[in-house]
Design an enzyme around this catalytic site. Structure first.
Site, PDB file in Angstrom:
ATOM      1  N   GLU A 107      10.618   0.912   9.871  1.00 59.01           N
ATOM      2  CA  GLU A 107      11.589   1.992   9.659  1.00 59.01           C
ATOM      3  C   GLU A 107      10.843   3.285   9.920  1.00 59.01           C
ATOM      4  OE1 GLU A 107      13.285   4.966   8.056  1.00 59.01           O
ATOM      5  OE2 GLU A 107      13.183   3.922   6.129  1.00 59.01           O
ATOM      6  N   GLY A 111       4.010   3.366  13.658  1.00 57.55           N
ATOM      7  CA  GLY A 111       4.850   2.190  13.942  1.00 57.55           C
ATOM      8  C   GLY A 111       4.465   1.560  15.273  1.00 57.55           C
ATOM      9  N   GLY A 134       7.338   4.654   7.985  1.00 52.39           N
ATOM     10  CA  GLY A 134       6.437   5.779   8.231  1.00 52.39           C
ATOM     11  C   GLY A 134       6.719   6.383   9.589  1.00 52.39           C
ATOM     12  N   SER A 135       5.690   6.978  10.176  1.00 51.54           N
ATOM     13  CA  SER A 135       5.892   7.700  11.432  1.00 51.54           C
ATOM     14  C   SER A 135       6.049   6.750  12.615  1.00 51.54           C
ATOM     15  CB  SER A 135       4.695   8.626  11.673  1.00 51.54           C
ATOM     16  OG  SER A 135       3.529   7.842  11.784  1.00 51.54           O
ATOM     17  N   CYS A 153      13.538  10.661   6.104  1.00 52.91           N
ATOM     18  CA  CYS A 153      13.491  10.299   7.528  1.00 52.91           C
ATOM     19  C   CYS A 153      14.864  10.429   8.168  1.00 52.91           C
ATOM     20  CB  CYS A 153      12.908   8.912   7.721  1.00 52.91           C
ATOM     21  SG  CYS A 153      13.102   7.841   6.328  1.00 52.91           S
ATOM     22  N   LYS A 201       0.830  -1.203   0.000  1.00 53.16           N
ATOM     23  CA  LYS A 201       0.000   0.000   0.000  1.00 53.16           C
ATOM     24  C   LYS A 201       0.867   1.256   0.000  1.00 53.16           C
ATOM     25  CE  LYS A 201      -1.853   2.644   3.180  1.00 53.16           C
ATOM     26  NZ  LYS A 201      -1.833   3.960   2.519  1.00 53.16           N
ATOM     27  N   GLU A 218      10.643  15.383  15.322  1.00 55.86           N
ATOM     28  CA  GLU A 218      10.855  15.341  13.876  1.00 55.86           C
ATOM     29  C   GLU A 218       9.920  16.335  13.195  1.00 55.86           C
ATOM     30  OE1 GLU A 218       9.667  11.723  11.809  1.00 55.86           O
ATOM     31  OE2 GLU A 218      11.439  11.883  10.549  1.00 55.86           O
TER      32      GLU A 218
HETATM   33  P1  ADP Z   1       3.822  10.067   7.581  1.00 57.38           P
HETATM   34  O1  ADP Z   1       3.775  10.839   8.869  1.00 57.38           O
HETATM   35  O2  ADP Z   1       5.147   9.910   6.995  1.00 57.38           O
HETATM   36  O3  ADP Z   1       2.720  10.427   6.633  1.00 57.38           O
HETATM   37  P2  ADP Z   1       2.338   7.782   8.422  1.00 57.38           P
HETATM   38  O4  ADP Z   1       2.918   6.843   9.417  1.00 57.38           O
HETATM   39  O5  ADP Z   1       1.159   8.581   8.803  1.00 57.38           O
HETATM   40  O6  ADP Z   1       3.580   8.613   7.989  1.00 57.38           O
HETATM   41  O7  ADP Z   1       2.003   7.014   7.080  1.00 57.38           O
HETATM   42  C1  ADP Z   1       2.839   6.068   6.495  1.00 57.38           C
HETATM   43  C2  ADP Z   1       1.975   5.014   5.846  1.00 57.38           C
HETATM   44  O8  ADP Z   1       1.239   4.337   6.851  1.00 57.38           O
HETATM   45  C3  ADP Z   1       0.960   5.552   4.861  1.00 57.38           C
HETATM   46  O9  ADP Z   1       0.860   4.647   3.774  1.00 57.38           O
HETATM   47  C4  ADP Z   1      -0.312   5.575   5.670  1.00 57.38           C
HETATM   48  O10 ADP Z   1      -1.488   5.485   4.898  1.00 57.38           O
HETATM   49  C5  ADP Z   1      -0.150   4.329   6.515  1.00 57.38           C
HETATM   50  N1  ADP Z   1      -0.915   4.303   7.786  1.00 57.38           N
HETATM   51  C6  ADP Z   1      -1.414   5.349   8.482  1.00 57.38           C
HETATM   52  N2  ADP Z   1      -2.047   4.911   9.593  1.00 57.38           N
HETATM   53  C7  ADP Z   1      -1.954   3.554   9.605  1.00 57.38           C
HETATM   54  C8  ADP Z   1      -2.375   2.511  10.494  1.00 57.38           C
HETATM   55  N3  ADP Z   1      -3.045   2.790  11.622  1.00 57.38           N
HETATM   56  N4  ADP Z   1      -2.068   1.239  10.174  1.00 57.38           N
HETATM   57  C9  ADP Z   1      -1.372   0.947   9.065  1.00 57.38           C
HETATM   58  N5  ADP Z   1      -0.946   1.879   8.180  1.00 57.38           N
HETATM   59  C10 ADP Z   1      -1.220   3.165   8.438  1.00 57.38           C
END
Ligand code: ADP
Length: 485
Positions: free
Chosen positions: A264, A247, A242-243, A298, A190, A395
């Protein structure tokens, strides 16, 4: 040429990369089981160009039922085809994907810049070639796993659920898909909701490559789609970038299950300049580390530590260099800083800039012409920053740099490590022994010496502490996708 007193900057004629050669559909469905299928949710959302806020395409929003279809397709492909195929045959498919991507590199680069806001210079020279190279590199490993893990029995895991962010959309897809396929797993990936288009383009290439149906499935959507992948009972592995906040949610969700994970996450990386460093190169390294990519990395070098006796000189030179940076249209080859990926992200960055001012730090931004439409942020530095300031701790994910000084090696190690994160660091010095001393003491997954933000498919990447765990890239990147006995 001495640039010390050169405060002039000069105008370039715009040099726009063309867009006539790219092909984008108006509406993208989900790529499941080798076919383009309409989402059961019936919903689509717009992917916009952050440089001018225009809609580029409509993209399907996958729900739980759509994710279930994708996981089922991946499972079927794993059981019936991919896990049974000779590794040397799997390698050929991965290699073919790399070649097809390479042939369409220019199209990928332009779409990446349109959808993500990153400069064409970055997407053309860094993101797309590196993404191709990841496929080439892991194609090479597919039939050599017994050499990667000598004297061990190597088995694939099954279905890998992969969730990626918006900062390196195509590159992150390559980081995730290539090692998973090389080790014999199938994939449900995704992309981030603001940057789905290059992953969907990659799906077209995968279709063209003849990869057996269901081996790679691309489902688009928001956090709920990601959560449906994470919580699906038949997924064996979660690979997430992602964030840190998400995570942590993922780690809780999979606790006690059979699912293996690599995460990561965020970073607040230290870039450390000693007084014997080549100053002009170091200044260029600072700019490369935090400004050239809008700070959307990141591992961005977002905390600068300068040895006190050269601080005035480095800051003066840095300001001069910032004055010559171009902020604007990502498709212009002269642009140094493109568009911020989304309105929300720009608001977050501006919120932190305000916090920095309120905390009493001193801000500097060059005067630059920022386009009226779209999401842009001028390069920003803060001096007079305390270690405890929010802007030095959290961050920001934008072109915002905090600058602190230090006197001794021990002091800077302590300051650099005083962060919940531990993704990357940079060290600038003439002394090799000092580099080795710091690389053993800095708690960061990647440490660059006299350079910054350099990547290679053969080098592992990943974090310590709240920056996550597991490594991607290189030989280490294979480990996350295999069971060894
Ligand atoms: P950023 O702050 O870099 O946008 P996110 O962690 O919000 O990072 O998003 C990174 C990815 O994780 C995106 O593809 C987002 O749609 C997905 N994402 C956001 N929330 C969830 C969740 N609760 N479970 C799984 N994936 C998620």
């Amino acid at each position: 040429m001495a640039i010390e007193n050169n405060t002039e900057s000069w105008d370039y004629a715009p040099s726009l990369e063309g867009t006539s050669h790219i092909q984008l559909k108006k509406k993208y469905d989900l790529f499941i089981d080798g076919k383009w299928v309409k989402p059961k949710s019936g919903k689509y959302f717009a992917s916009i160009n952050p440089a001018n806020e225009e809609v580029l395409a409509e993209v399907a929003h996958a729900n739980k039922a759509d994710v279930d279809l994708a996981v089922k397709a991946a499972r079927k492909a794993y059981n019936n085809v991919w896990s049974k195929m000779a590794p040397s045959e799997r390698a050929k498919y991965i290699y073919r994907i790399a070649r097809l991507m390479q042939e369409r590199a220019r199209e990928f680069a332009v779409i990446e810049s349109l959808d993500a806001g990153k400069t064409i210079r970055e997407s053309r020279d860094i993101d797309v070639p590196l993404a191709c190279n990841h496929f080439f590199y892991y194609a090479g490993w597919a039939d050599k796993l017994e050499y990667a893990f000598p004297n061990r029995k190597v088995e694939s895991l099954g279905v890998a659920g992969q969730i990626i962010p918006w900062n390196f959309p195509l590159l992150m897809a390559a980081w995730k898909i290539a090692p998973a396929l090389a080790t014999g797993n199938t994939v449900v990936l995704k992309p981030a909701e603001t940057t789905s288009l290059t992953a969907l383009k990659l799906a077209e290439i995968i279709e063209e490559s003849g990869l057996p149906a269901g081996v790679v499935n691309i489902v688009t959507g928001f956090g709920d789609t990601g959560a449906a992948i994470v919580n699906h009972h038949d997924v064996n592995k979660i690979a997430f970038t992602g964030s840190t906040a998400v995570g942590k949610i993922i780690q809780k969700a999979i606790a006690g299950t059979h699912k293996k994970a690599t995460l990561e996450l965020g970073g607040k990386s230290a870039n450390i300049i000693f007084d014997d460093a080549p100053i002009d190169q170091a200044v260029e390294g600072i700019v490369n580390g935090i400004f050239f990519n809008q700070g959307h990395v990141c591992c961005a070098g977002s905390r600068l530590f300068v040895q006190e006796n050269i601080a005035d000189k480095v800051i003066r030179k840095l300001k001069q260099r910032m004055d010559s940076l171009y902020v604007g249209n990502p498709l212009d080859k002269n642009t140094d800083i493109g568009a911020i990926n989304s309105k929300e992200q720009l608001e977050t960055i501006n919120k932190y800039i305000q916090i920095g001012k309120n905390e009493g730090a001193e801000m500097y931004q060059p005067k630059c012409d920022i386009p009226k439409k779209g999401f842009y942020c001028a390069p920003t530095i803060f001096t007079n920053v305390a270690q405890s300031n929010v802007i030095a701790q959290e961050e920001i994910f934008g072109p915002v740099l905090t600058i602190q000084t230090f006197r001794t090696v021990d002091e800077v190690i302590q300051k650099a490590n005083n962060s919940p994160y531990g993704l990357a660091a940079g060290v600038w010095t003439d002394k090799g022994s000092r580099i080795f001393n710091l690389t053993t003491k800095l708690r960061a997954g990647v440490i660059w010496a006299n350079t910054y933000n350099k990547f290679d498919p053969t080098s592992p990447f990943g974090g310590y502490k709240e920056s996550g765990f597991g490594r991607e890239g290189g030989l280490h990147g294979l480990s996350g996708y295999v069971k060894l006995s």
